[in-house]
Design a protein around this motif. Sequence first.
Motif, PDB file in Angstrom:
ATOM      1  N   THR A  94      -7.195  -8.130   0.888  1.00 16.56           N
ATOM      2  CA  THR A  94      -6.600  -6.812   1.092  1.00 16.56           C
ATOM      3  C   THR A  94      -7.726  -5.787   1.151  1.00 16.56           C
ATOM      4  O   THR A  94      -8.778  -5.978   0.527  1.00 16.56           O
ATOM      5  CB  THR A  94      -5.549  -6.472   0.003  1.00 16.56           C
ATOM      6  OG1 THR A  94      -4.910  -5.245   0.355  1.00 16.56           O
ATOM      7  CG2 THR A  94      -6.151  -6.332  -1.394  1.00 16.56           C
ATOM      8  N   PHE A  95      -7.521  -4.723   1.934  1.00 12.38           N
ATOM      9  CA  PHE A  95      -8.550  -3.686   2.121  1.00 12.38           C
ATOM     10  C   PHE A  95      -7.913  -2.311   1.935  1.00 12.38           C
ATOM     11  O   PHE A  95      -6.834  -2.060   2.470  1.00 12.38           O
ATOM     12  CB  PHE A  95      -9.119  -3.730   3.548  1.00 12.38           C
ATOM     13  CG  PHE A  95      -9.854  -5.001   3.885  1.00 12.38           C
ATOM     14  CD1 PHE A  95     -11.240  -5.076   3.800  1.00 12.38           C
ATOM     15  CD2 PHE A  95      -9.149  -6.135   4.304  1.00 12.38           C
ATOM     16  CE1 PHE A  95     -11.914  -6.246   4.122  1.00 12.38           C
ATOM     17  CE2 PHE A  95      -9.813  -7.316   4.623  1.00 12.38           C
ATOM     18  CZ  PHE A  95     -11.200  -7.379   4.527  1.00 12.38           C
ATOM     19  N   GLN A 115      -0.929  -4.160   8.082  1.00 13.57           N
ATOM     20  CA  GLN A 115      -0.066  -3.116   8.628  1.00 13.57           C
ATOM     21  C   GLN A 115      -0.589  -1.725   8.256  1.00 13.57           C
ATOM     22  O   GLN A 115      -0.531  -0.799   9.071  1.00 13.57           O
ATOM     23  CB  GLN A 115       1.376  -3.270   8.160  1.00 13.57           C
ATOM     24  CG  GLN A 115       2.283  -2.310   8.900  1.00 13.57           C
ATOM     25  CD  GLN A 115       3.732  -2.514   8.551  1.00 13.57           C
ATOM     26  OE1 GLN A 115       4.162  -2.196   7.451  1.00 13.57           O
ATOM     27  NE2 GLN A 115       4.489  -3.072   9.469  1.00 13.57           N
ATOM     28  N   PHE A 116      -1.120  -1.603   7.046  1.00 10.71           N
ATOM     29  CA  PHE A 116      -1.718  -0.313   6.660  1.00 10.71           C
ATOM     30  C   PHE A 116      -2.848   0.049   7.641  1.00 10.71           C
ATOM     31  O   PHE A 116      -2.918   1.170   8.146  1.00 10.71           O
ATOM     32  CB  PHE A 116      -2.203  -0.387   5.201  1.00 10.71           C
ATOM     33  CG  PHE A 116      -3.295   0.582   4.848  1.00 10.71           C
ATOM     34  CD1 PHE A 116      -3.180   1.940   5.143  1.00 10.71           C
ATOM     35  CD2 PHE A 116      -4.456   0.146   4.226  1.00 10.71           C
ATOM     36  CE1 PHE A 116      -4.197   2.829   4.826  1.00 10.71           C
ATOM     37  CE2 PHE A 116      -5.475   1.028   3.917  1.00 10.71           C
ATOM     38  CZ  PHE A 116      -5.349   2.375   4.217  1.00 10.71           C
ATOM     39  N   HIS A 117      -3.718  -0.928   7.942  1.00 14.87           N
ATOM     40  CA  HIS A 117      -4.832  -0.625   8.852  1.00 14.87           C
ATOM     41  C   HIS A 117      -4.341  -0.414  10.289  1.00 14.87           C
ATOM     42  O   HIS A 117      -4.966   0.328  11.052  1.00 14.87           O
ATOM     43  CB  HIS A 117      -5.935  -1.681   8.732  1.00 14.87           C
ATOM     44  CG  HIS A 117      -6.625  -1.571   7.401  1.00 14.87           C
ATOM     45  ND1 HIS A 117      -7.601  -0.629   7.159  1.00 14.87           N
ATOM     46  CD2 HIS A 117      -6.397  -2.204   6.222  1.00 14.87           C
ATOM     47  CE1 HIS A 117      -7.958  -0.710   5.886  1.00 14.87           C
ATOM     48  NE2 HIS A 117      -7.252  -1.661   5.291  1.00 14.87           N
ATOM     49  N   LYS A 140       0.799  -1.232   0.000  1.00 16.94           N
ATOM     50  CA  LYS A 140       0.000   0.000   0.000  1.00 16.94           C
ATOM     51  C   LYS A 140       0.827   1.274   0.000  1.00 16.94           C
ATOM     52  O   LYS A 140       1.866   1.353   0.665  1.00 16.94           O
ATOM     53  CB  LYS A 140      -0.900   0.045   1.249  1.00 16.94           C
ATOM     54  CG  LYS A 140      -1.802  -1.167   1.436  1.00 16.94           C
ATOM     55  CD  LYS A 140      -2.912  -1.218   0.437  1.00 16.94           C
ATOM     56  CE  LYS A 140      -3.877  -2.357   0.733  1.00 16.94           C
ATOM     57  NZ  LYS A 140      -4.720  -2.650  -0.439  1.00 16.94           N
ATOM     58  N   TYR A 141       0.274   2.275  -0.682  1.00 20.59           N
ATOM     59  CA  TYR A 141       0.759   3.661  -0.606  1.00 20.59           C
ATOM     60  C   TYR A 141      -0.068   4.346   0.476  1.00 20.59           C
ATOM     61  O   TYR A 141      -1.292   4.319   0.427  1.00 20.59           O
ATOM     62  CB  TYR A 141       0.566   4.316  -1.975  1.00 20.59           C
ATOM     63  CG  TYR A 141       0.220   5.785  -1.986  1.00 20.59           C
ATOM     64  CD1 TYR A 141       1.059   6.732  -1.394  1.00 20.59           C
ATOM     65  CD2 TYR A 141      -0.936   6.233  -2.626  1.00 20.59           C
ATOM     66  CE1 TYR A 141       0.745   8.087  -1.434  1.00 20.59           C
ATOM     67  CE2 TYR A 141      -1.258   7.588  -2.675  1.00 20.59           C
ATOM     68  CZ  TYR A 141      -0.419   8.511  -2.071  1.00 20.59           C
ATOM     69  OH  TYR A 141      -0.746   9.835  -2.110  1.00 20.59           O
ATOM     70  N   LEU A 179     -12.034  -0.642   8.477  1.00 21.10           N
ATOM     71  CA  LEU A 179     -12.622  -1.982   8.470  1.00 21.10           C
ATOM     72  C   LEU A 179     -13.853  -1.984   9.373  1.00 21.10           C
ATOM     73  O   LEU A 179     -13.833  -1.383  10.446  1.00 21.10           O
ATOM     74  CB  LEU A 179     -11.601  -3.004   8.996  1.00 21.10           C
ATOM     75  CG  LEU A 179     -10.247  -3.018   8.277  1.00 21.10           C
ATOM     76  CD1 LEU A 179      -9.326  -4.070   8.888  1.00 21.10           C
ATOM     77  CD2 LEU A 179     -10.430  -3.278   6.791  1.00 21.10           C
ATOM     78  N   ASN A 180     -14.904  -2.648   8.952  1.00 22.94           N
ATOM     79  CA  ASN A 180     -16.067  -2.787   9.837  1.00 22.94           C
ATOM     80  C   ASN A 180     -16.222  -4.263  10.233  1.00 22.94           C
ATOM     81  O   ASN A 180     -15.338  -5.086   9.967  1.00 22.94           O
ATOM     82  CB  ASN A 180     -17.337  -2.176   9.207  1.00 22.94           C
ATOM     83  CG  ASN A 180     -17.797  -2.944   7.983  1.00 22.94           C
ATOM     84  OD1 ASN A 180     -17.361  -4.066   7.729  1.00 22.94           O
ATOM     85  ND2 ASN A 180     -18.692  -2.343   7.222  1.00 22.94           N
TER      86      ASN A 180
END
Length: 346
Positions: free
Chosen positions: A251-252, A210-212, A19-20, A225-226
Amino acid sequence: MEKPNVVTCTAPVNIAVIKYWGKRNEELILPINSSLSVTLHQGQLKTTTTVATSRSFQEDRIWLNGKEEDITHPRLQSCLREIYTLARVFGVEGELSGIARQGSGSACRSMYGGFVQWIMGQKDDGKDSLAQQVEPETHWPELRILVLVVSAERKPVGSTSGMQTSVQTSCLLKHRAESVVPGRMREMIKAVRRKDFAAFAELTMKDSNQFHATCLDTYPPIFYLNRVSQQVISLVHRYNKHYGETRVAYTFDAGPNAVIFTLQQHVPEFVQVVRHFFPPETNGGQFIRGLPVNGVALSEELKQAIGLESTPKGLSYIISTKAGPGPCVVEDQHLLGSDGLPKKTD
Ligand code: PMV
């Protein structure tokens, strides 16, 4: 009136597996880390853009989904400025990902098909912050992508303001950009080149997580995320555990929708598992869209091994797709007429 020059182009969507998140220059849209994505096939998802130019037109105007928008928006102006520059160099093909980047960072990766990296670059002027194809869409024909569209209740925090707050407040993001992503980019490129699904899948899931985590480390925290997203995460891990191998990855991005990667041979069963735990509103055919998916029966053993609570109507629909090519010029889908105005649609 001078006859306008009309050109129409379609462009794909891309989904990042590294992710960016975070800019080092807000104006030029320069990222704090490199990223890598898969370009989705335009047979299922695409944008269509028509440009009409004529000396007879009095002013620049833009319509988005048929509705007129403000042409003076700074990001739009940065792209238009560069493209006019290009037009003057008649007949010379330019490097276009640098222009796309100035519209929306992640959009620069949609300038190519298949597997694409956006190299962060080092220069202050951003000249070396460009997208580059790692492998074309034909490289891994068995790879499949499922977009699980979550029935979302509200609009999440936008990526522009979200990443700004993360850069200002999250030390986890700084650690990720400096010490985690460089190694992950190398590993991901290796996994793609070797078509090593297990390695690709594990890196994809870890990078999304890791992004989240950096979003949660942002102050105040950002939640993309829900409950349904979290259930999809558990479902994927339980499915892989049941088979003792990594068959599916999630992936999200900056929202609750899940994007699933798997291999063609696992699609029918995995889609059936998703349908079982997220039963759609009706048994209608509209739940699964895109590439056709065969129906299969699930074993009791598999259902029990996953053992999640059922969430009726948790997902709106699934789009089944694969990797695809970059932008295409098309001759027969003009959205603007010879007067330069949107064609009437009903
Ligand atoms: O380019 P933007 O501002 O739409 O940001 C994209 C951010 C993520 O989708 C979360 C990650 C990515 O690399 O696409």
